[in-house]
Design a protein around this motif. Structure first.
Motif: not given
Length: 185
Positions: A67-76, A92-107
Motif C-alpha cells: 500500500l505504500y505506493q498508494k499513499q497519495d491516493e488513499i490520502i485523497d 487507519s490504513l494511513l496510520n500503518q504507512l510511513p510518512f517521509h519529509e520529502d513527500s508531505l502534503r500540506t493539505d
C-alpha cells in the motif's frame, strides 16, 4: 476458497472474520488480488468499498507494504470521503504507512489538524488525526508547535478516555522531539 474468488460478490454481503482471513491469505502472495481489493475499496458502492477497506486493514505488515505506493491516493480519498466509517478505515490504513519529509502534503496536514478539535467528528477519527498529524509534523519544529497548540486547546474540553490517552501520548512524543515545547500534561 480458491484463487478464482469473486471478490465483488464476497464483498457485497456481510463479511465474517474467517472470510477476511482467507482473502488476506490469498492476497499475501498475489498483487493482482491486492490491486482488485484496493480498486473495490475505492468503489462508489458503500458496502463493497467498506468491506474492501476492512480487508485492507487486516493485511499483515508485509502485505501492507504494498500500500505504500498508494499513499497519495488513499490520502485523497480520506480527505474527500463523506462516509464516516470509510474515512476511519482510510485513516487507519494511513496510520500503518510511513510518512517521509520529502513527500508531505500540506493539505493532509491541514486536514488532520482541523479534525482534531472538531466536536462533530467521531473520537476514532480525531484520535487517528492526532497520530497522523504528529507523524507528518515531526520533521518541522514550527509544525510541531502548531500541533502542540491544537492539542493544548483540547485540555479545556471533556474528552473520552481514548482521546485523552492519545492526546497525552502524542504530547509526550512532541516533548521528546522538541523539548522547548514541553508543557505539563
Amino acid at each position: 476458497m480458491n484463487n478464482s474468488i469473486n471478490l465483488r460478490e464476497n464483498l457485497s454481503g456481510r463479511l465474517q472474520m474467517n472470510m477476511i482471513h482467507e482473502i488476506c491469505l490469498l492476497a499475501n502472495d498475489d498483487n493482482r488480488i491486492k490491486e482488485e481489493i484496493y480498486i473495490l475499496a475505492m468503489e462508489r458502492d458503500e458496502r463493497i468499498a467498506y468491506n474492501a477497506l476492512w480487508i485492507l486493514s487486516h493485511f499483515d505488515s508485509v502485505a501492507t507494504q504494498w500500500l505504500y505506493q498508494k499513499q497519495d491516493e488513499i490520502i485523497d480519498h480520506a480527505i474527500n470521503e463523506g462516509h464516516v466509517g470509510k474515512r476511519r478505515l482510510l485513516l487507519s490504513l494511513l496510520n500503518q504507512l510511513p510518512f517521509h519529509e520529502d513527500s508531505l502534503r500540506t493539505d493532509f496536514i491541514d486536514f488532520c489538524i482541523s479534525k482534531i478539535p472538531s466536536a462533530v467528528e467521531p473520537y476514532a477519527i480525531r484520535a487517528l488525526c492526532m497520530k497522523l498529524a504528529y507523524e507528518q509534523c515531526k520533521f518541522y519544529p514550527e509544525l510541531l508547535m502548531e500541533l502542540n497548540s491544537c492539542l493544548d486547546m483540547l485540555s479545556q474540553e471533556p474528552l473520552s478516555p481514548a482521546l485523552k490517552s492519545t492526546r497525552k501520548n502524542v504530547m509526550k512524543k512532541i516533548m521528546r522531539k522538541c523539548p522547548s515545547l514541553a508543557k505539563q500534561l
